[in-house]
Design a protein around this motif. Structure first.
Motif, PDB file in Angstrom:
ATOM      1  N   UNK A  44       0.829  -1.204   0.000  1.00 19.95           N
ATOM      2  CA  UNK A  44       0.000   0.000   0.000  1.00 19.95           C
ATOM      3  C   UNK A  44       0.865   1.255   0.000  1.00 19.95           C
ATOM      4  N   UNK A  45       1.952   1.233   0.751  1.00 17.40           N
ATOM      5  CA  UNK A  45       2.873   2.378   0.751  1.00 17.40           C
ATOM      6  C   UNK A  45       3.418   2.611  -0.650  1.00 17.40           C
ATOM      7  N   UNK A  46       3.855   1.539  -1.320  1.00 12.31           N
ATOM      8  CA  UNK A  46       4.374   1.680  -2.677  1.00 12.31           C
ATOM      9  C   UNK A  46       3.330   2.288  -3.602  1.00 12.31           C
ATOM     10  N   UNK A  47       2.085   1.827  -3.490  1.00 11.28           N
ATOM     11  CA  UNK A  47       1.044   2.379  -4.364  1.00 11.28           C
ATOM     12  C   UNK A  47       0.769   3.838  -4.018  1.00 11.28           C
ATOM     13  N   UNK A  48       0.836   4.185  -2.744  1.00 10.71           N
ATOM     14  CA  UNK A  48       0.655   5.597  -2.355  1.00 10.71           C
ATOM     15  C   UNK A  48       1.792   6.457  -2.897  1.00 10.71           C
ATOM     16  N   UNK A  49       3.010   5.944  -2.853  1.00 10.50           N
ATOM     17  CA  UNK A  49       4.154   6.690  -3.368  1.00 10.50           C
ATOM     18  C   UNK A  49       4.040   6.859  -4.884  1.00 10.50           C
ATOM     19  N   UNK A  50       3.542   5.827  -5.562  1.00 11.83           N
ATOM     20  CA  UNK A  50       3.330   5.915  -7.003  1.00 11.83           C
ATOM     21  C   UNK A  50       2.296   6.994  -7.317  1.00 11.83           C
ATOM     22  N   UNK A  51       1.208   7.015  -6.564  1.00 13.75           N
ATOM     23  CA  UNK A  51       0.175   8.038  -6.761  1.00 13.75           C
ATOM     24  C   UNK A  51       0.731   9.422  -6.463  1.00 13.75           C
ATOM     25  N   UNK A  52       1.505   9.560  -5.388  1.00  8.66           N
ATOM     26  CA  UNK A  52       2.123  10.849  -5.056  1.00  8.66           C
ATOM     27  C   UNK A  52       3.011  11.342  -6.194  1.00  8.66           C
ATOM     28  N   UNK A  53       3.786  10.431  -6.793  1.00  2.38           N
ATOM     29  CA  UNK A  53       4.661  10.804  -7.906  1.00  2.38           C
ATOM     30  C   UNK A  53       3.832  11.251  -9.102  1.00  2.38           C
ATOM     31  N   UNK A  54       2.750  10.535  -9.391  1.00  3.10           N
ATOM     32  CA  UNK A  54       1.871  10.925 -10.503  1.00  3.10           C
ATOM     33  C   UNK A  54       1.233  12.278 -10.225  1.00  3.10           C
ATOM     34  N   UNK A  55       0.766  12.469  -8.995  1.00  2.00           N
ATOM     35  CA  UNK A  55       0.172  13.756  -8.620  1.00  2.00           C
ATOM     36  C   UNK A  55       1.182  14.886  -8.807  1.00  2.00           C
ATOM     37  N   UNK A  56       2.430  14.623  -8.428  1.00  2.00           N
ATOM     38  CA  UNK A  56       3.481  15.627  -8.564  1.00  2.00           C
ATOM     39  C   UNK A  56       3.751  16.018 -10.007  1.00  2.00           C
ATOM     40  N   UNK A  57       3.437  15.123 -10.917  1.00  2.00           N
ATOM     41  CA  UNK A  57       3.611  15.398 -12.350  1.00  2.00           C
ATOM     42  C   UNK A  57       2.306  15.843 -13.005  1.00  2.00           C
ATOM     43  N   UNK A  58       1.247  15.973 -12.190  1.00  2.00           N
ATOM     44  CA  UNK A  58      -0.041  16.383 -12.736  1.00  2.00           C
ATOM     45  C   UNK A  58      -0.720  15.303 -13.559  1.00  2.00           C
ATOM     46  N   UNK A  59      -0.374  14.041 -13.304  1.00  2.00           N
ATOM     47  CA  UNK A  59      -0.951  12.929 -14.052  1.00  2.00           C
ATOM     48  C   UNK A  59      -2.130  12.335 -13.300  1.00  2.00           C
ATOM     49  N   UNK A  60      -3.199  11.999 -14.013  1.00  2.00           N
ATOM     50  CA  UNK A  60      -4.369  11.432 -13.350  1.00  2.00           C
ATOM     51  C   UNK A  60      -4.161   9.945 -13.035  1.00  2.00           C
TER      52      UNK A  60
END
Length: 102
Positions: A44-60
């Motif tokens: 779950x942490x890995x998936x949250x970090x992946x989402x955070x990285x996408x959010x940081x790039x403005x990716x949905x």
């Protein structure tokens, strides 16, 4: 140590991430609570970090889509198929780790 250019460094890090995710997808016997208790992070942490990285790039990228990338299937399916009830010992170790200052 050999100097590595930034592009190659990113490619190496991406390969390591993919290998870690693939490893965790095959090790369904290892529960998230065990990962948290031993390493301080889980799928779950890995998936949250992946989402955070996408959010940081403005990716949905939704939380569910990020989890599916990490788990290799929808989270609900993984949970139903592989997740077991945490033992009292696992729960106590998790609670103790959360109480420690970081």
């Amino acid at each position: 140590m050999t100097e590595i250019d930034p592009t190659t460094q990113t490619e190496l890090e991406a390969a390591v991430y993919r290998r870690l995710v693939a490893h965790l997808q095959t090790r369904t016997d290892v529960q998230n609570i065990d990962l948290m208790n031993l390493a301080g992070f889980c799928r779950n942490c890995l998936s949250n970090w992946l989402k955070d990285a996408a959010d940081g790039k403005g990716l949905p990228l939704t939380k569910d889509a990020a989890r599916e990338q990490v788990y290799g299937m929808p989270f609900a399916a993984w949970k139903a198929k592989h997740q077991t009830e945490a033992s009292p010992e696992q729960q106590a170790a998790f609670a103790a780790a959360q109480a420690e200052p970081h």
